[in-house]
Motif scaffolding. Structure first.
Motif, PDB file in Angstrom:
ATOM      1  N   ILE A  89       0.838  -1.202   0.000  1.00 12.42           N
ATOM      2  CA  ILE A  89       0.000   0.000   0.000  1.00 12.42           C
ATOM      3  C   ILE A  89       0.871   1.249   0.000  1.00 12.42           C
ATOM      4  CG2 ILE A  89      -1.737   1.313   1.286  1.00 12.42           C
ATOM      5  CD1 ILE A  89      -2.834  -1.221   0.014  1.00 12.42           C
ATOM      6  N   LEU A  90       1.896   1.252   0.858  1.00 13.01           N
ATOM      7  CA  LEU A  90       2.810   2.397   0.912  1.00 13.01           C
ATOM      8  C   LEU A  90       3.560   2.552  -0.410  1.00 13.01           C
ATOM      9  CD1 LEU A  90       4.265   1.904   4.499  1.00 13.01           C
ATOM     10  CD2 LEU A  90       2.695   3.700   3.766  1.00 13.01           C
ATOM     11  N   SER A  91       3.996   1.440  -0.973  1.00 12.74           N
ATOM     12  CA  SER A  91       4.736   1.498  -2.233  1.00 12.74           C
ATOM     13  C   SER A  91       3.869   2.050  -3.356  1.00 12.74           C
ATOM     14  CB  SER A  91       5.235   0.093  -2.582  1.00 12.74           C
ATOM     15  OG  SER A  91       5.961   0.117  -3.790  1.00 12.74           O
ATOM     16  N   GLN A  92       2.636   1.583  -3.454  1.00 12.29           N
ATOM     17  CA  GLN A  92       1.723   2.082  -4.487  1.00 12.29           C
ATOM     18  C   GLN A  92       1.449   3.571  -4.297  1.00 12.29           C
ATOM     19  OE1 GLN A  92      -1.772  -0.390  -4.290  1.00 12.29           O
ATOM     20  NE2 GLN A  92      -0.649  -2.258  -4.815  1.00 12.29           N
ATOM     21  N   TYR A  93       1.230   3.958  -3.049  1.00 16.06           N
ATOM     22  CA  TYR A  93       0.878   5.359  -2.805  1.00 16.06           C
ATOM     23  C   TYR A  93       2.044   6.286  -3.156  1.00 16.06           C
ATOM     24  CZ  TYR A  93      -0.881   9.595  -0.706  1.00 16.06           C
ATOM     25  OH  TYR A  93      -1.314  10.890  -0.529  1.00 16.06           O
ATOM     26  N   TYR A  94       3.252   5.933  -2.685  1.00 13.25           N
ATOM     27  CA  TYR A  94       4.380   6.832  -2.908  1.00 13.25           C
ATOM     28  C   TYR A  94       4.959   6.726  -4.313  1.00 13.25           C
ATOM     29  CZ  TYR A  94       4.289   8.549   1.826  1.00 13.25           C
ATOM     30  OH  TYR A  94       3.889   9.171   2.977  1.00 13.25           O
ATOM     31  N   THR A  95       4.591   5.684  -5.048  1.00  9.33           N
ATOM     32  CA  THR A  95       4.907   5.658  -6.473  1.00  9.33           C
ATOM     33  C   THR A  95       4.039   6.672  -7.210  1.00  9.33           C
ATOM     34  OG1 THR A  95       5.565   3.332  -6.417  1.00  9.33           O
ATOM     35  CG2 THR A  95       4.934   4.235  -8.551  1.00  9.33           C
ATOM     36  N   ALA A  96       2.777   6.765  -6.798  1.00  7.48           N
ATOM     37  CA  ALA A  96       1.853   7.732  -7.410  1.00  7.48           C
ATOM     38  C   ALA A  96       2.068   9.145  -6.880  1.00  7.48           C
ATOM     39  CB  ALA A  96       0.415   7.294  -7.148  1.00  7.48           C
ATOM     40  N   HIS A  97       2.620   9.261  -5.662  1.00  6.56           N
ATOM     41  CA  HIS A  97       2.854  10.571  -5.046  1.00  6.56           C
ATOM     42  C   HIS A  97       4.304  10.631  -4.563  1.00  6.56           C
ATOM     43  CE1 HIS A  97      -1.445   9.575  -4.592  1.00  6.56           C
ATOM     44  NE2 HIS A  97      -1.655  10.855  -4.797  1.00  6.56           N
TER      45      HIS A  97
END
Length: 269
Positions: A89-97
Protein backbone atom coordinates in the motif's frame (compact mmCIF):
# COMPACT_ATOMS: atom_id res chain seq x y z
CA UNK A 1 -21.05 2.44 24.81
CA UNK A 2 -20.61 -1.33 24.67
CA UNK A 3 -17.13 -2.62 25.56
CA UNK A 4 -14.87 -2.96 22.55
CA UNK A 5 -13.23 -6.35 22.05
CA UNK A 6 -10.24 -7.45 19.99
CA UNK A 7 -10.91 -8.51 16.42
CA UNK A 8 -8.97 -10.76 14.08
CA UNK A 9 -8.27 -7.99 11.57
CA UNK A 10 -4.51 -8.25 10.89
CA UNK A 11 -3.83 -4.69 9.70
CA UNK A 12 -6.60 -2.66 11.35
CA UNK A 13 -7.45 -3.90 14.80
CA UNK A 14 -8.34 -2.96 18.36
CA UNK A 15 -6.72 -4.32 21.49
CA UNK A 16 -8.23 -4.36 24.96
CA UNK A 17 -6.03 -5.19 27.95
CA UNK A 18 -7.79 -5.38 31.32
CA UNK A 19 -4.57 -6.43 33.07
CA UNK A 20 -1.09 -4.97 32.73
CA UNK A 21 0.52 -6.39 29.59
CA UNK A 22 4.26 -6.21 28.92
CA UNK A 23 5.71 -7.03 25.53
CA UNK A 24 9.14 -8.29 24.78
CA UNK A 25 11.23 -6.51 22.20
CA UNK A 26 9.12 -4.65 19.67
CA UNK A 27 10.47 -4.36 16.13
CA UNK A 28 7.63 -3.50 13.80
CA UNK A 29 8.09 -4.81 10.25
CA UNK A 30 5.84 -2.00 8.99
CA UNK A 31 4.86 1.48 10.26
CA UNK A 32 1.83 1.58 12.54
CA UNK A 33 -0.58 4.31 13.58
CA UNK A 34 -1.92 3.86 17.12
CA UNK A 35 -4.72 5.75 18.87
CA UNK A 36 -5.04 5.27 22.63
CA UNK A 37 -8.72 5.19 23.61
CA UNK A 38 -8.24 4.53 27.34
CA UNK A 39 -5.55 3.39 29.74
CA UNK A 40 -1.84 3.98 29.20
CA UNK A 41 0.64 2.80 26.58
CA UNK A 42 4.32 3.00 27.50
CA UNK A 43 7.21 2.68 25.08
CA UNK A 44 10.72 2.06 26.39
CA UNK A 45 13.50 2.75 23.92
CA UNK A 46 17.22 2.41 24.44
CA UNK A 47 17.55 5.79 26.15
CA UNK A 48 14.07 7.34 26.07
CA UNK A 49 10.74 6.39 27.57
CA UNK A 50 7.31 7.58 26.41
CA UNK A 51 3.85 7.40 27.95
CA UNK A 52 0.64 7.88 25.97
CA UNK A 53 -2.88 8.28 27.29
CA UNK A 54 -6.48 8.50 26.06
CA UNK A 55 -6.70 10.73 23.00
CA UNK A 56 -3.01 10.43 22.08
CA UNK A 57 -2.16 9.32 18.55
CA UNK A 58 1.30 8.03 17.64
CA UNK A 59 2.92 6.99 14.37
CA UNK A 60 5.54 4.28 14.93
CA UNK A 61 8.34 3.66 12.42
CA UNK A 62 9.33 0.23 11.27
CA UNK A 63 12.53 -1.48 12.39
CA UNK A 64 12.95 0.58 15.54
CA UNK A 65 13.72 -1.19 18.79
CA UNK A 66 11.59 -0.76 21.88
CA UNK A 67 9.38 -2.43 24.46
CA UNK A 68 5.68 -1.73 24.81
CA UNK A 69 3.55 -1.91 27.94
CA UNK A 70 -0.25 -1.62 27.93
CA UNK A 71 -1.59 -0.64 31.34
CA UNK A 72 -5.10 -0.10 32.75
CA UNK A 73 -5.63 3.33 34.27
CA UNK A 74 -8.26 4.76 36.63
CA UNK A 75 -10.25 1.54 36.54
CA UNK A 76 -10.40 1.43 32.73
CA UNK A 77 -8.71 -1.15 30.50
CA UNK A 78 -6.03 -0.15 28.02
CA UNK A 79 -7.80 0.11 24.67
CA UNK A 80 -5.90 1.07 21.54
CA UNK A 81 -6.79 1.13 17.85
CA UNK A 82 -3.99 0.32 15.40
CA UNK A 83 -3.51 0.66 11.66
CA UNK A 84 -0.51 -1.26 10.32
CA UNK A 85 0.49 -0.02 6.88
CA UNK A 86 1.13 -2.81 4.39
CA UNK A 87 4.30 -2.45 2.36
CA UNK A 88 2.48 -2.73 -0.97
CA UNK A 89 0.00 0.00 0.00
CA UNK A 90 2.81 2.40 0.91
CA UNK A 91 4.74 1.50 -2.23
CA UNK A 92 1.72 2.08 -4.49
CA UNK A 93 0.88 5.36 -2.80
CA UNK A 94 4.38 6.83 -2.91
CA UNK A 95 4.91 5.66 -6.47
CA UNK A 96 1.85 7.73 -7.41
CA UNK A 97 2.85 10.57 -5.05
CA UNK A 98 6.68 10.67 -5.11
CA UNK A 99 8.60 12.55 -2.44
CA UNK A 100 12.14 13.92 -2.46
CA UNK A 101 14.50 11.02 -1.74
CA UNK A 102 16.31 11.21 1.58
CA UNK A 103 19.32 9.21 2.73
CA UNK A 104 18.36 6.26 4.92
CA UNK A 105 18.26 7.44 8.51
CA UNK A 106 16.69 6.34 11.75
CA UNK A 107 13.39 8.18 12.26
CA UNK A 108 11.80 8.24 15.68
CA UNK A 109 8.13 7.93 16.50
CA UNK A 110 5.88 10.90 15.77
CA UNK A 111 3.25 11.99 18.27
CA UNK A 112 0.49 13.75 16.39
CA UNK A 113 -1.37 16.75 17.71
CA UNK A 114 -5.10 16.38 18.15
CA UNK A 115 -6.91 17.15 14.90
CA UNK A 116 -10.49 16.81 13.60
CA UNK A 117 -9.27 14.67 10.68
CA UNK A 118 -7.71 12.16 13.08
CA UNK A 119 -10.86 12.13 15.16
CA UNK A 120 -12.95 11.45 12.08
CA UNK A 121 -10.61 8.69 10.87
CA UNK A 122 -10.76 6.68 14.09
CA UNK A 123 -14.47 7.29 14.62
CA UNK A 124 -15.09 5.83 11.17
CA UNK A 125 -13.27 2.63 12.16
CA UNK A 126 -15.22 1.90 15.34
CA UNK A 127 -18.24 0.23 13.65
CA UNK A 128 -15.99 -2.27 11.87
CA UNK A 129 -14.81 -3.78 15.15
CA UNK A 130 -18.29 -5.25 15.64
CA UNK A 131 -17.78 -7.49 12.61
CA UNK A 132 -17.16 -11.16 13.26
CA UNK A 133 -14.85 -11.43 10.25
CA UNK A 134 -11.82 -9.47 9.13
CA UNK A 135 -12.32 -6.43 6.94
CA UNK A 136 -12.31 -7.29 3.25
CA UNK A 137 -8.87 -6.64 1.78
CA UNK A 138 -10.08 -3.85 -0.51
CA UNK A 139 -11.81 -2.04 2.36
CA UNK A 140 -8.74 -2.35 4.60
CA UNK A 141 -6.58 -0.95 1.79
CA UNK A 142 -9.02 1.95 1.34
CA UNK A 143 -8.85 2.84 5.05
CA UNK A 144 -5.04 2.64 5.00
CA UNK A 145 -4.83 5.04 2.09
CA UNK A 146 -7.29 7.36 3.85
CA UNK A 147 -5.03 7.25 6.92
CA UNK A 148 -1.98 8.15 4.78
CA UNK A 149 -3.82 11.13 3.31
CA UNK A 150 -4.95 12.32 6.75
CA UNK A 151 -1.44 12.03 8.16
CA UNK A 152 0.09 13.96 5.27
CA UNK A 153 -2.50 16.69 5.67
CA UNK A 154 -1.68 17.32 9.32
CA UNK A 155 2.08 16.67 9.59
CA UNK A 156 4.60 17.10 6.78
CA UNK A 157 7.17 14.94 8.60
CA UNK A 158 5.23 11.70 8.10
CA UNK A 159 6.46 11.28 4.52
CA UNK A 160 9.99 10.56 5.68
CA UNK A 161 8.66 7.85 7.99
CA UNK A 162 6.00 6.27 5.78
CA UNK A 163 7.92 6.72 2.52
CA UNK A 164 11.10 5.03 3.73
CA UNK A 165 10.61 1.72 1.93
CA UNK A 166 14.19 0.50 1.53
CA UNK A 167 15.72 -2.17 3.70
CA UNK A 168 18.04 -0.92 6.45
CA UNK A 169 21.35 0.30 5.08
CA UNK A 170 24.71 -0.61 6.53
CA UNK A 171 25.28 1.53 9.60
CA UNK A 172 27.96 1.98 12.25
CA UNK A 173 27.99 -1.33 14.13
CA UNK A 174 29.69 -0.13 17.32
CA UNK A 175 27.32 2.81 17.78
CA UNK A 176 24.21 0.69 17.20
CA UNK A 177 25.26 -2.10 19.54
CA UNK A 178 26.32 0.25 22.34
CA UNK A 179 22.87 1.86 22.19
CA UNK A 180 20.82 -1.32 21.87
CA UNK A 181 22.63 -4.21 23.56
CA UNK A 182 19.95 -4.53 26.25
CA UNK A 183 17.37 -5.69 23.72
CA UNK A 184 17.05 -9.46 23.54
CA UNK A 185 17.37 -10.07 19.80
CA UNK A 186 19.02 -12.81 17.80
CA UNK A 187 22.32 -12.14 16.06
CA UNK A 188 20.45 -12.43 12.75
CA UNK A 189 18.04 -9.65 13.77
CA UNK A 190 20.86 -7.41 14.99
CA UNK A 191 22.52 -8.06 11.65
CA UNK A 192 19.40 -7.11 9.70
CA UNK A 193 18.92 -3.88 11.64
CA UNK A 194 22.54 -2.88 10.97
CA UNK A 195 22.26 -3.71 7.26
CA UNK A 196 24.26 -6.94 7.35
CA UNK A 197 23.80 -10.64 6.68
CA UNK A 198 24.38 -12.89 9.68
CA UNK A 199 27.80 -13.92 8.36
CA UNK A 200 28.87 -10.32 7.74
CA UNK A 201 27.49 -9.22 11.12
CA UNK A 202 29.55 -11.81 12.98
CA UNK A 203 32.67 -10.99 10.97
CA UNK A 204 32.29 -7.23 11.50
CA UNK A 205 31.45 -7.77 15.17
CA UNK A 206 34.64 -9.74 15.76
CA UNK A 207 36.65 -7.05 13.98
CA UNK A 208 34.97 -4.24 15.98
CA UNK A 209 34.79 -5.74 19.49
CA UNK A 210 37.34 -8.59 19.31
CA UNK A 211 34.68 -10.88 20.75
CA UNK A 212 31.67 -12.94 19.71
CA UNK A 213 28.21 -11.27 19.87
CA UNK A 214 27.05 -13.76 22.53
CA UNK A 215 29.93 -13.14 24.94
CA UNK A 216 29.96 -9.37 24.42
CA UNK A 217 26.20 -9.03 24.88
CA UNK A 218 26.21 -11.10 28.07
CA UNK A 219 29.04 -9.04 29.57
CA UNK A 220 27.42 -5.70 28.68
CA UNK A 221 24.02 -6.76 30.01
CA UNK A 222 25.46 -8.02 33.27
CA UNK A 223 27.45 -4.81 33.78
CA UNK A 224 24.30 -2.77 33.29
CA UNK A 225 22.39 -5.07 35.66
CA UNK A 226 25.10 -4.73 38.31
CA UNK A 227 24.86 -0.94 38.13
CA UNK A 228 21.05 -0.94 38.33
CA UNK A 229 21.05 -3.31 41.31
CA UNK A 230 23.99 -2.01 43.33
CA UNK A 231 23.75 1.71 42.60
CA UNK A 232 20.07 2.31 41.87
CA UNK A 233 18.91 -0.41 44.29
CA UNK A 234 16.53 -2.04 41.87
CA UNK A 235 15.52 -5.60 42.69
CA UNK A 236 17.04 -8.36 40.54
CA UNK A 237 13.53 -9.54 39.67
CA UNK A 238 12.80 -6.07 38.23
CA UNK A 239 16.07 -5.84 36.32
CA UNK A 240 16.74 -9.08 34.45
CA UNK A 241 14.02 -8.51 31.84
CA UNK A 242 15.06 -4.91 31.15
CA UNK A 243 18.68 -5.88 30.44
CA UNK A 244 17.80 -8.61 27.96
CA UNK A 245 17.64 -11.91 29.87
CA UNK A 246 14.92 -14.47 29.29
CA UNK A 247 14.38 -15.54 32.90
CA UNK A 248 15.54 -14.80 36.43
CA UNK A 249 17.31 -18.13 37.06
CA UNK A 250 19.50 -17.81 33.96
CA UNK A 251 20.26 -14.21 34.86
CA UNK A 252 21.22 -15.12 38.45
CA UNK A 253 23.50 -17.92 37.25
CA UNK A 254 25.27 -15.67 34.71
CA UNK A 255 25.55 -12.82 37.25
CA UNK A 256 27.25 -15.04 39.85
CA UNK A 257 29.56 -16.52 37.23
CA UNK A 258 30.76 -13.05 36.19
CA UNK A 259 30.91 -11.27 39.56
CA UNK A 260 31.38 -14.10 42.02
CA UNK A 261 28.25 -13.38 44.08
CA UNK A 262 24.49 -13.47 43.64
CA UNK A 263 22.53 -10.41 42.43
CA UNK A 264 20.72 -10.35 45.79
CA UNK A 265 24.08 -9.77 47.49
CA UNK A 266 24.74 -6.81 45.21
CA UNK A 267 21.31 -5.42 46.12
CA UNK A 268 21.98 -5.79 49.88
CA UNK A 269 25.48 -4.33 49.79
Amino acid sequence: MEPLTPTIVPEIFISCKKEAHYSRELVLPQPALVRVMSGEVRIAGAHRHFSFFAGDTVLFPRNQLGRMSKLPLNGEPCIAVSIVFRQEILSQYYTAHPIDPQPHQAIGLIQLADHPLLESLFNSLTPYFKLADALPADLAAFKMEEAIRVLRAIDKNVDQLLGQLDEPGKIDLADFMERNYMFNLTAAKFGYLTGRSLTTFKRDFKKTFNNTPEKWLTKKRLELAHYLISEQKRKPSDVYFDVGFENLSHFSFAFKKQFGYNPTAAFAA
